[in-house]
Design an enzyme around this catalytic site. Sequence first.
Site, PDB file in Angstrom:
ATOM      1  CE  LYS A   1      -4.046  -1.468  -0.145  1.00  7.02           C
ATOM      2  NZ  LYS A   1      -4.691  -1.189  -1.406  1.00  7.02           N
ATOM      3  NE  ARG A   2       6.328   0.616   2.798  1.00  9.47           N
ATOM      4  CZ  ARG A   2       7.432   0.595   2.053  1.00  9.47           C
ATOM      5  NH1 ARG A   2       8.034   1.713   1.724  1.00  9.47           N
ATOM      6  NH2 ARG A   2       7.932  -0.553   1.645  1.00  9.47           N
TER       7      ARG A   2
END
Length: 477
Positions: A249-250
């Site tokens: 997700k980063r």
Amino acid sequence: MVRTRFAPSPTGTLHLGNIRTALFAWAYARHHKGQFVLRIEDTDLERSSDASAEGILRDMAWLGLDIDEGPFFQMQRMDRYREVIAHMLSDGRAYHCYMSVEELDQLRDAQKAKGEKPRYDGRWRPEHIAKFGLKIPAGVDPVVRFRNPDAGAVTWQDAVKGKIEIANSELDDLVIARPAPVGQVGVPTYNFCVVVDDIDMQITHVIRGDGHVMNTPRQINIFRAMGVEPPVFGHTPTVLGNDGEKLSKRHGATGLNEYAAAGFLPEAVINGLARLGWSHGNDEIFSPQQLVEWFNLESLTPSPARFDAEKFEWLNGEHIKRLPIDELAKRLEPFLKEAGYPTSGSEAGARGDGFPAPTSLAVGELLRERAPTLKKMAQMARYCFVAPEIDDALLAQHLNETNRAAIAWVGEQLSTIEWSKAALAAMLKEAQSKFNLKTPQVMMPLRVMLTGSAQAPAVDALLLTLGRATAMARIRV
Ligand code: GLU
């Protein structure tokens, strides 16, 4: 005939890594005018869900990865796997093994102590039972093991990674069915089902993620034991984040559904995914049709690809610019609705000010060069539907005694001028020369008045889109 397949496990949402594998398998089949099969590998009952399988179908449809056969569900094919296992048991290609978990652990520990690689020693092979002096224990349900070849090596020419060779001494006799009383066949295991499926579904090219490389030699041995020449295998490299770390997700949205919701075009996502590990010369922007035309396995890179969220967004903007305008309007419409704006002609006047709202086609025309996603385009379009709040300080920066009269003159022209882009552009030019001003001195205050911001499209285009009544209401000096 080329036949490829995508074989996802329905245990979550499709993320960029696995949909890219599907894209490559699809593009390969389409390039060769072959067929693309979808198989849902749902044997992990705890983790599989119908919702996930539905999501996979929805995401594939959104992306345009059409399937020729399937979806097939492995859980519906259990009888077939059991039939094959029973057959293999009957002719010695597979055998019952009664070794308990404790015995296996002991064997492993002993092997490790000797510095050997832990592996099952084949002791329940029928010919070994006597050798090891084994007695079939009462009350133990055996597993079924595949008799792996002892000598030689498994070699294949991987379509992505090149030649790979694994010695058979590295591979032990794989469990192909979980414990069940003799006379019944237990739940078949993953590596076995895959082979039966790939045979029954006549798959010619297995294109899958490189996490499966170590399954391939085992699967090839099972293919051969079944008298079938294995398909071509191509293992695609992992997708990493742009910092070289595992994609998460980063690094930006990883679920395909998030891209749909954020207003990405499926053709842009296809383009972006394809560029993760595949290339065609220096072509950065291409259509799904071009991908199909150009796709080959030779141009897949064996090293991990790096996902770059900014590049995805840039690509999307480029695809938005290239979309035929009526198509753009159609796709923008739901995002305008979601943002709460009335768009179609029939809803003209729905803003409450009595003036007709621009159509989604007009909004698309105005903003297509400026927005990287449809969602951002809809957000940007706010001033098309809602009177902007004007920041006095900002307006004062751009409107002063040098240009006030010119802007007032522009306002006056609006009531009678022919409402065409050419006429509006000519009138704005005339304002410049008549009042002896530079272009920004005329345009900037008009932009602020029309949109609330100095960063806005060309004024003639803005006027045209907003319409005469709205423009007249907003340009007041
Ligand atoms: N179900 C496997 C996965 O999702 C794919 C197996 C295969 O493609 O052979 O990783």
